[in-house]
Write a protein that holds these residues in place. Structure first.
Motif, short mmCIF file in Angstrom:
data_model
loop_
_atom_site.label_atom_id
_atom_site.label_comp_id
_atom_site.label_asym_id
_atom_site.label_seq_id
_atom_site.Cartn_x
_atom_site.Cartn_y
_atom_site.Cartn_z
N VAL A 155 0.85 -1.19 0.00
CA VAL A 155 0.00 0.00 0.00
C VAL A 155 0.88 1.24 0.00
O VAL A 155 1.86 1.32 0.76
N PHE A 156 0.55 2.22 -0.85
CA PHE A 156 1.28 3.49 -0.84
C PHE A 156 0.29 4.63 -0.65
O PHE A 156 -0.83 4.61 -1.15
N ARG A 157 0.73 5.61 0.12
CA ARG A 157 -0.13 6.75 0.46
C ARG A 157 0.60 8.06 0.15
O ARG A 157 1.72 8.27 0.61
N ASN A 158 -0.07 8.92 -0.61
CA ASN A 158 0.45 10.25 -0.89
C ASN A 158 -0.15 11.31 0.01
O ASN A 158 0.31 12.45 0.03
N SER A 159 -1.17 10.92 0.76
CA SER A 159 -1.79 11.82 1.73
C SER A 159 -2.41 10.97 2.82
O SER A 159 -2.59 9.76 2.66
N VAL A 160 -2.73 11.62 3.95
CA VAL A 160 -3.37 10.94 5.07
C VAL A 160 -4.66 11.68 5.38
O VAL A 160 -4.66 12.69 6.09
N PRO A 161 -5.78 11.24 4.82
CA PRO A 161 -7.05 11.94 5.05
C PRO A 161 -7.60 11.67 6.45
O PRO A 161 -7.16 10.75 7.15
N VAL A 162 -8.58 12.47 6.83
CA VAL A 162 -9.29 12.22 8.08
C VAL A 162 -9.99 10.86 7.97
O VAL A 162 -10.58 10.54 6.95
#
Length: 358
Positions: free
Chosen positions: A146-153
Motif C-alpha cells: 500500500v502506498f499513500r500520498n496523503s493521510v485523510p481524516v
C-alpha cells in the motif's frame, strides 16, 4: 478476500513456467470486504479493464516488469468466431491487442499466470511456511503493498501509527488532510479473511523469496507513474496498492494497477473512486456498516476467519440515480485518465458535480 473480476485459466502454470489466462471484468462492486453487492454498475468492468491496461502499458514503457499481455478485442474475436476461425479464447489464437488497438472498451485482460498455493489456517493462524513450501520460486506474493500520498481524516493510519513513526513533524495527527512530501509504503495481508497491516519484519517473512525492499521500490515506481499520469488529467492520486508475483528471481507487478477500485483519486476535492460509494453507504446505510465492523471485531475476538457469517445485517440496493451517477463517474474518469473518449459519458467535471449533489 473479495473480487469483482472473474478468472479464466487457459494454461496452468507449473513450478518452472508461467501459465496464461485472463481477467474478465464484471460490473459488480464490493465495499467493506463484503463481496458482491446487490447492484451492478454499468460499464464499470470495461472502465477498470481500460484503466488497468493503460497503466500496465505505461509501466512497461518505464521498464517495470508485469504479468500483462494485452486486452482481448471482443469485436475482433466475435468476427473470427463468426468466420469459422479458431476459437478466439484459445491462448494461441485469441486476438490480444494493445489498448489503443481495441475497437471497443475491453472487458477481458490477457495475463501470465503464476502459482497460488493454498494457505492453510486454523482460525486466524495462517501457515505461510506451508504456502511457500508449495510455491517454490514461482508464486503470487501473499501481500498487498500500500502506498499513500496523503493521510485523510478517517485513515486507518491515524489509528495505527503516530506522525513520528513516519518522520513527520507533528506531535499528533492534525484535523485536516496531511499531504505527504514522500509516500508512505506499508504491507498488508492478501489471502487472510480480514486484511491486517504488518510490521516490515513480518512482511519479509510472508513474502518468502521476494525481497520486501525491492517490493517497496516497485510500489514507489508504480505510484510515481500513476500519480504523474493522473495529474495530466487534473486528478490527484491519493493512495493505492499493488500485488506482485515472483518468478525466476524477478518481482513482476500483477493483478490490476491504478484503477478507481484499487486506488483513490480526487478531482477538485471530490472523490473519483470506489470511495464515493463507500461513503454513500456510510451515510445512507449506517446500520449495515456498523454491523460489518461489529462482525469483524467479534471474529477477531473469537479467533475465527469467517466474519461475514457473524454479520446480522445485509446491504440494501442503491437508488437508480446513484447507480447512474456511479456509472458516469467511472466512465468519465476513465475517459479523462486514458485521454480518449472510450465511453459515451459526460465530462469529468459534470460527472463529479452529479456525485457531489447526492
Amino acid at each position: 478476500m473479495t473480487s469483482v473480476k472473474e478468472f479464466r485459466v487457459e494454461r496452468e502454470p507449473t513450478a518452472n513456467t508461467l501459465g496464461r489466462g485472463a481477467f474478465v471484468f464484471t460490473d459488480d462492486y464490493s465495499v467493506f470486504d463484503w463481496g458482491k453487492m446487490p447492484d451492478e454498475i454499468p460499464d464499470k468492468g470495461a472502465s477498470l479493464c481500460s484503466m488497468g491496461a493503460f497503466n500496465f502499458e505505461l509501466l512497461e514503457d518505464e521498464g517495470v516488469p508485469t504479468h500483462y499481455r494485452g486486452v482481448v478485442s471482443e469485436a475482433r474475436s466475435a468476427s473470427d468466431s463468426r468466420a469459422g476461425r479458431d476459437d478466439p479464447r484459445d491462448p494461441d489464437t485469441a486476438d490480444v491487442v494493445s489498448l489503443a488497438d481495441a475497437e471497443e472498451p475491453p472487458t477481458e485482460m490477457a495475463i501470465e499466470l503464476t502459482q497460488v498455493p493454498d494457505l492453510p489456517h486454523e482460525g486466524r493462524d495462517y501457515d505461510y511456511d506451508a504456502f511457500h513450501a508449495a510455491a517454490g520460486d514461482n508464486y503470487l506474493i501473499p501481500l498487498e503493498v500500500v502506498f499513500r500520498n496523503s493521510v485523510p481524516v478517517g485513515s486507518s493510519l491515524r489509528r495505527r501509527t503516530t506522525p513520528a513513526d513516519h518522520g513527520l513533524d507533528f506531535e499528533e495527527w492534525p484535523e485536516g488532510v496531511v499531504q505527504l512530501e514522500e509516500p508512505i509504503v506499508e504491507f498488508s495481508t492478501k489471502y487472510e479473511e480480514s486484511d491486517r497491516y504488518l510490521s516490515r519484519r513480518e512482511a519479509d517473512r510472508i513474502a518468502g523469496l521476494a525481497d520486501v525492499a525491492e517490493l517497496e521500490d516497485v510500489a514507489r515506481e508504480v505510484n510515481r507513474v500513476v500519480t504523474e499520469r493522473a495529474a495530466e488529467a487534473e486528478l490527484v492520486h491519493e493512495d493505492g496498492k499493488i500485488e506482485c508475483c515472483y518468478f525466476d528471481g524477478e518481482i513482476r507487478v500483477a493483478d490490476v494497477v491504478g484503477t478507481f477500485d484499487e486506488n483513490r483519486f480526487t478531482f477538485h476535492g471530490q472523490q473519483v473512486s470506489k470511495e464515493f460509494v463507500r461513503q454513500y453507504h456510510k451515510r445512507t446505510q449506517p446500520e449495515w456498516v456498523e454491523a460489518v465492523d461489529a462482525a469483524k471485531r467479534e471474529a477477531e475476538e473469537r479467533d475465527v476467519a469467517d466474519w461475514k457469517s457473524l454479520c446480522e445485517e445485509s446491504p440494501e440496493p442503491l437508488d437508480d440515480a446513484v447507480v447512474a451517477a456511479a456509472r458516469d463517474l467511472y466512465a468519465a474518469g476513465t475517459n479523462a485518465y486514458v485521454g480518449r473518449d472510450m465511453f459515451d459519458a459526460p465530462s469529468l467535471e459534470d460527472a463529479v458535480a452529479e456525485v457531489r449533489d447526492l
